[in-house]
Design a protein around this motif. Structure first.
Motif, PDB file in Angstrom:
ATOM      1  N   UNK A 104       0.864  -1.147   0.034  1.00  0.00           N
ATOM      2  CA  UNK A 104      -0.011   0.021  -0.015  1.00  0.00           C
ATOM      3  C   UNK A 104       0.786   1.428  -0.073  1.00  0.00           C
ATOM      4  N   UNK A 105       2.348   1.084  -0.201  1.00  0.00           N
ATOM      5  CA  UNK A 105       3.012   2.335  -0.329  1.00  0.00           C
ATOM      6  C   UNK A 105       3.156   3.093   0.876  1.00  0.00           C
ATOM      7  N   UNK A 106       3.309   4.430   0.882  1.00  0.00           N
ATOM      8  CA  UNK A 106       3.678   5.262   2.100  1.00  0.00           C
ATOM      9  C   UNK A 106       2.457   5.354   3.003  1.00  0.00           C
ATOM     10  N   UNK A 107       1.270   4.793   2.778  1.00  0.00           N
ATOM     11  CA  UNK A 107       0.249   4.538   3.801  1.00  0.00           C
ATOM     12  C   UNK A 107       0.434   3.520   4.657  1.00  0.00           C
ATOM     13  N   UNK A 108       1.623   2.543   4.518  1.00  0.00           N
ATOM     14  CA  UNK A 108       1.897   1.577   5.378  1.00  0.00           C
ATOM     15  C   UNK A 108       2.794   2.266   6.794  1.00  0.00           C
ATOM     16  N   UNK A 109       3.815   2.973   6.621  1.00  0.00           N
ATOM     17  CA  UNK A 109       4.604   3.601   7.424  1.00  0.00           C
ATOM     18  C   UNK A 109       3.584   4.668   8.160  1.00  0.00           C
ATOM     19  N   UNK A 110       2.849   5.314   7.417  1.00  0.00           N
ATOM     20  CA  UNK A 110       1.959   6.361   8.328  1.00  0.00           C
ATOM     21  C   UNK A 110       1.102   5.558   9.324  1.00  0.00           C
ATOM     22  N   UNK A 111       0.331   4.718   8.623  1.00  0.00           N
ATOM     23  CA  UNK A 111      -0.559   3.976   9.631  1.00  0.00           C
ATOM     24  C   UNK A 111       0.350   3.181  10.817  1.00  0.00           C
ATOM     25  N   UNK A 112       1.297   2.742  10.592  1.00  0.00           N
ATOM     26  CA  UNK A 112       2.262   2.192  11.629  1.00  0.00           C
ATOM     27  C   UNK A 112       2.578   3.365  12.532  1.00  0.00           C
ATOM     28  N   UNK A 113       2.759   4.431  12.244  1.00  0.00           N
ATOM     29  CA  UNK A 113       3.169   5.558  13.281  1.00  0.00           C
ATOM     30  C   UNK A 113       1.847   5.798  14.078  1.00  0.00           C
ATOM     31  N   UNK A 114       0.665   5.881  13.490  1.00  0.00           N
ATOM     32  CA  UNK A 114      -0.552   6.201  14.025  1.00  0.00           C
ATOM     33  C   UNK A 114      -0.689   4.986  15.339  1.00  0.00           C
ATOM     34  N   UNK A 115      -0.798   3.939  14.843  1.00  0.00           N
ATOM     35  CA  UNK A 115      -0.693   2.647  15.675  1.00  0.00           C
ATOM     36  C   UNK A 115       0.167   2.589  16.874  1.00  0.00           C
ATOM     37  N   UNK A 116       1.479   3.124  16.575  1.00  0.00           N
ATOM     38  CA  UNK A 116       2.397   3.373  17.732  1.00  0.00           C
ATOM     39  C   UNK A 116       2.097   4.669  18.616  1.00  0.00           C
ATOM     40  N   UNK A 117       1.487   5.538  17.940  1.00  0.00           N
ATOM     41  CA  UNK A 117       0.890   6.584  18.667  1.00  0.00           C
ATOM     42  C   UNK A 117      -0.123   5.972  19.817  1.00  0.00           C
ATOM     43  N   UNK A 118      -1.005   5.243  19.167  1.00  0.00           N
ATOM     44  CA  UNK A 118      -2.178   4.689  20.231  1.00  0.00           C
ATOM     45  C   UNK A 118      -1.542   3.787  21.327  1.00  0.00           C
ATOM     46  N   UNK A 119      -0.605   3.143  20.760  1.00  0.00           N
ATOM     47  CA  UNK A 119       0.151   2.298  21.917  1.00  0.00           C
ATOM     48  C   UNK A 119       0.834   3.239  22.991  1.00  0.00           C
ATOM     49  N   UNK A 120       1.224   4.366  22.563  1.00  0.00           N
ATOM     50  CA  UNK A 120       1.935   5.138  23.704  1.00  0.00           C
ATOM     51  C   UNK A 120       0.667   5.737  24.448  1.00  0.00           C
ATOM     52  N   UNK A 121      -0.424   6.201  24.196  1.00  0.00           N
ATOM     53  CA  UNK A 121      -1.367   6.654  24.782  1.00  0.00           C
ATOM     54  C   UNK A 121      -1.865   5.549  25.580  1.00  0.00           C
ATOM     55  N   UNK A 122      -2.044   4.588  25.345  1.00  0.00           N
ATOM     56  CA  UNK A 122      -2.567   3.385  26.173  1.00  0.00           C
ATOM     57  C   UNK A 122      -1.549   3.073  27.351  1.00  0.00           C
ATOM     58  N   UNK A 123      -0.215   3.115  27.043  1.00  0.00           N
ATOM     59  CA  UNK A 123       0.819   2.961  27.784  1.00  0.00           C
ATOM     60  C   UNK A 123       0.732   3.967  29.011  1.00  0.00           C
TER      61      UNK A 123
END
Length: 438
Positions: A104-123
């Motif tokens: 899916x191109x550059x969408x993949x790392x962008x979504x990965x960053x967002x999911x990592x952000x969500x992890x951090x909020x939960x932590x």
């Protein structure tokens, strides 16, 4: 006792998941993410990689601390813990299912960053309420032990994450690991989520929070009240974490680079030393938490951070010697000292705040210190050692330990009568907590 045991397990499972997810992400970043999500030929994705690795997981933690810490004091510890567990777990599982850059191109790392952000909020939102869940169900006079459940999470999560990747690497080919095997490590977190939810949903909220509700003592503006009423307690909480945070970054992250680069150790040798120390911490963290119930909590932690600040000047030369035995000794002793400081830490931090403000104050202290300590430590250690030598890096660790000693000195000792008086407001009987009340 049953409620106390369930609360201890609920706190332990959540923080173990938290650190499992962070450790799995870090390992995957070294092994597979550069090829799958951040191809070197694309400058944009290279920038996103740097942003993800060094900032997102930590910068988002205070967001979780502000949002969920406040909710823990207004809506209750249990509701927060169910929400943060789901947030962390779902984000991690989605990372395991995420299509790669090739698909899916550059969408993949962008979504990965967002999911990592969500992890951090939960932590950021998880720790404060997890500590209170076990600490406020347990005996207020043994809070060091009961609150240590959340502190066992880092070594347990690191051991579990490294063990999973070790099994995958041993049983799969490099092509299989890169193609689909890495995803298993992320999807497996769903097991911990299911276990944690099973325990947490079966629990009532803590006796302390229910007593606050009974007496109408919950805070409507806990963040403002913490800043106004407990500035000294917040400062003590932040400073007390700096030394252990920086030391842990040195002993579990930076040591992998330093030992392989300067002394020629194999990465597996260094990792084995870290795993030995982490395994010992599983028992030592609650043991030192319990010790702090018998001795003065601040004295136990102060002795540990002072010891860590001195030991770091032994650690670097020991590693540089090239002796595997000295490497193991240096890392294991360092992690033992960390356990001695870290075990009592959860109880100390929560005890700096009035019961009605504990979730907010603890979460703010934890997350702010994490940004200052955990996020910056690997970068500062690398820069100082490269430019000025190992003594400068050791001096940085020692300074962080001195600041922790200052934080422990300005903090207060806990008065368990605060909890006991609140618990007396609860009715006995089926809805009460007389058998397990602190």
């Amino acid at each position: 006792m049953a409620a106390r045991g369930k609360a201890f397990a609920a706190s332990l499972s959540g923080t173990s998941l938290e650190y499992y997810d962070f450790a799995v992400y870090g390992t995957a970043s070294a092994l597979v993410f550069p090829q799958l999500f951040f191809p070197g030929s694309d400058p944009l994705t290279g920038l996103l990689l740097a942003f993800t690795t060094f900032a997102v997981g930590y910068v988002s933690r205070p967001v979780g601390g502000f949002v969920f810490g406040r909710l823990g004091d207004t809506l209750g510890r249990k509701r927060v813990l169910v929400s943060t567990l789901l947030l962390i777990g779902v984000a991690t599982v989605l990372i395991g299912l995420l299509p790669t850059y090739e698909t899916i191109g550059v969408t993949a790392p962008i979504v990965l960053v967002l999911l990592r952000f969500a992890q951090g909020v939960g932590v950021g939102g998880e720790w404060g309420s997890a500590v209170l869940l076990s600490g406020e169900f347990g005996d207020a006079r043994r809070r060091g032990f009961w609150s240590s459940a959340a502190q066992i999470g880092p070594p347990a999560g690191n051991l579990l994450a490294n063990g999973v990747f070790a099994i995958l690497a041993a049983t799969l080919t490099s092509e299989q690991l890169l193609s689909w095997g890495w995803r298993l490590a992320f999807v497996l977190s769903a097991v911990l989520v299911a276990f944690g939810l099973w325990i947490r949903l079966a629990l009532e909220d803590t006796p302390v929070f229910r007593a606050l509700q009974e007496t109408g003592s919950t805070s409507e503006a806990p963040i403002r009240e913490v800043l106004r009423i407990h500035p000294r307690g917040l400062l003590a909480a932040i400073l007390s974490r700096l030394g252990p945070d920086v030391s842990y970054s040195l002993l579990t992250v930076y040591v992998l680079s330093y030992a392989t680069r300067t002394a020629g150790f194999e990465r597996a040798e260094v990792l084995s030393a870290v795993l030995m120390g982490s395994a010992l911490q599983l028992g030592l963290v609650p043991a030192f938490g319990a010790l702090s119930d018998r001795c003065n909590r601040r004295a136990v932690s102060t002795a540990a951070v002072v010891g860590a600040g001195v030991w770091v000047f032994v650690l670097f030369p020991a590693i540089s010697s090239g002796s595997f035995g000295l490497l193991v000794l240096a890392v294991v002793v360092g992690l033992v000292l960390h356990a001695a400081a870290y075990g009592p830490q959860a109880a100390f931090i929560t005890e700096q705040f009035a019961p009605r403000l504990r979730s907010t104050g603890s979460s703010l202290g934890y997350t702010v210190a994490g940004v200052v300590g955990g996020a910056l430590a690997p970068l500062l250690l690398t820069s100082l050692e490269a430019d000025l030598g190992w003594a400068a890096a050791a001096g940085y660790v020692a300074l962080a330990c001195v600041l922790s000693a200052v934080g422990l000195a300005v903090g207060r000792d806990h008065d368990p009568r605060e909890d006991e008086e609140l618990a007396s407001a609860l009715p006995t009987g089926p809805a009460g907590t007389a058998p397990d009340r602190p």
